[in-house]
Design a protein around this motif. Structure first.
Motif, PDB file in Angstrom:
ATOM      1  N   UNK A 297      39.456  38.477  43.071  1.00 25.94           N
ATOM      2  CA  UNK A 297      40.739  39.089  43.421  1.00 25.94           C
ATOM      3  C   UNK A 297      40.641  40.597  43.548  1.00 25.94           C
ATOM      4  N   UNK A 298      39.882  41.237  42.651  1.00 20.38           N
ATOM      5  CA  UNK A 298      39.687  42.689  42.732  1.00 20.38           C
ATOM      6  C   UNK A 298      39.027  43.080  44.050  1.00 20.38           C
TER       7      UNK A 298
ATOM      8  N   UNK B 265      55.121  37.791  40.792  1.00 20.03           N
ATOM      9  CA  UNK B 265      54.488  38.720  39.862  1.00 20.03           C
ATOM     10  C   UNK B 265      52.986  38.795  40.108  1.00 20.03           C
ATOM     11  N   UNK B 266      52.430  37.799  40.791  1.00 16.89           N
ATOM     12  CA  UNK B 266      51.002  37.750  41.048  1.00 16.89           C
ATOM     13  C   UNK B 266      50.775  37.684  42.544  1.00 16.89           C
ATOM     14  N   UNK B 267      49.960  38.597  43.043  1.00 20.08           N
ATOM     15  CA  UNK B 267      49.671  38.646  44.464  1.00 20.08           C
ATOM     16  C   UNK B 267      48.772  37.487  44.855  1.00 20.08           C
TER      17      UNK B 267
ATOM     18  N   UNK C 223      45.958  33.002  43.424  1.00 20.46           N
ATOM     19  CA  UNK C 223      46.378  34.083  42.529  1.00 20.46           C
ATOM     20  C   UNK C 223      45.921  33.692  41.129  1.00 20.46           C
ATOM     21  N   UNK C 224      46.235  34.529  40.157  1.00 18.31           N
ATOM     22  CA  UNK C 224      45.872  34.198  38.782  1.00 18.31           C
ATOM     23  C   UNK C 224      46.672  33.021  38.253  1.00 18.31           C
TER      24      UNK C 224
ATOM     25  N   UNK D  20      36.730  35.127  34.728  1.00 20.66           N
ATOM     26  CA  UNK D  20      36.023  36.367  35.069  1.00 20.66           C
ATOM     27  C   UNK D  20      35.663  36.411  36.540  1.00 20.66           C
ATOM     28  N   UNK D  21      35.136  35.293  37.056  1.00 22.46           N
ATOM     29  CA  UNK D  21      34.792  35.226  38.475  1.00 22.46           C
ATOM     30  C   UNK D  21      36.036  35.384  39.345  1.00 22.46           C
TER      31      UNK D  21
END
Length: 109
Positions: free
Chosen positions: A104-105, A5-7, A34-35, A98-99
């Motif tokens: 990831x973005x 579910x998380x890249x 990943x997250x 946040x970092x």
């Protein structure tokens, strides 16, 4: 076939891995993140005694040299082999989250 579910993003960063139970620290390299988790290269002085119930929760600090940013993650060791330690995130503070989101973005394009 595995469906995540998380890249996971391959990323190169220095990592400090800390075992608060025995106050032991290792230096490692981030393989991907990943997250919900991360993979690290297995430190050269790692041995199987660290993969026990007593040594399950670790503090992971990613050091991003370009920006002098540290991302701090509390994580549980889920698996390891000769070269890789796999961790699941159990807590990350707001600033670190946040970092990590921004990192990831940027890497997802």
């Amino acid at each position: 076939m595995e469906h995540r579910r998380f890249t996971r993003i391959p990323f190169d960063a220095e990592v400090q891995l800390y075992d608060p139970q025995d106050q032991k620290t290792w230096t490692s390299e981030l393989i991907d993140i990943s997250l919900k988790g991360l993979k690290l290269s297995c430190p050269h002085d790692w041995n199987n005694e660290w993969e026990t119930t007593k040594h399950q929760n670790f503090e992971v600090t990613l050091i991003l040299a370009k920006n002098d940013i540290e991302i701090k993650i509390q994580a549980t060791l889920k698996h390891h082999d000769e070269a890789i330690l796999g961790f699941q995130t159990i807590h990350i503070d707001v600033d670190s989250a946040s970092h990590l989101h921004r990192l990831l973005e940027l890497n997802l394009g």
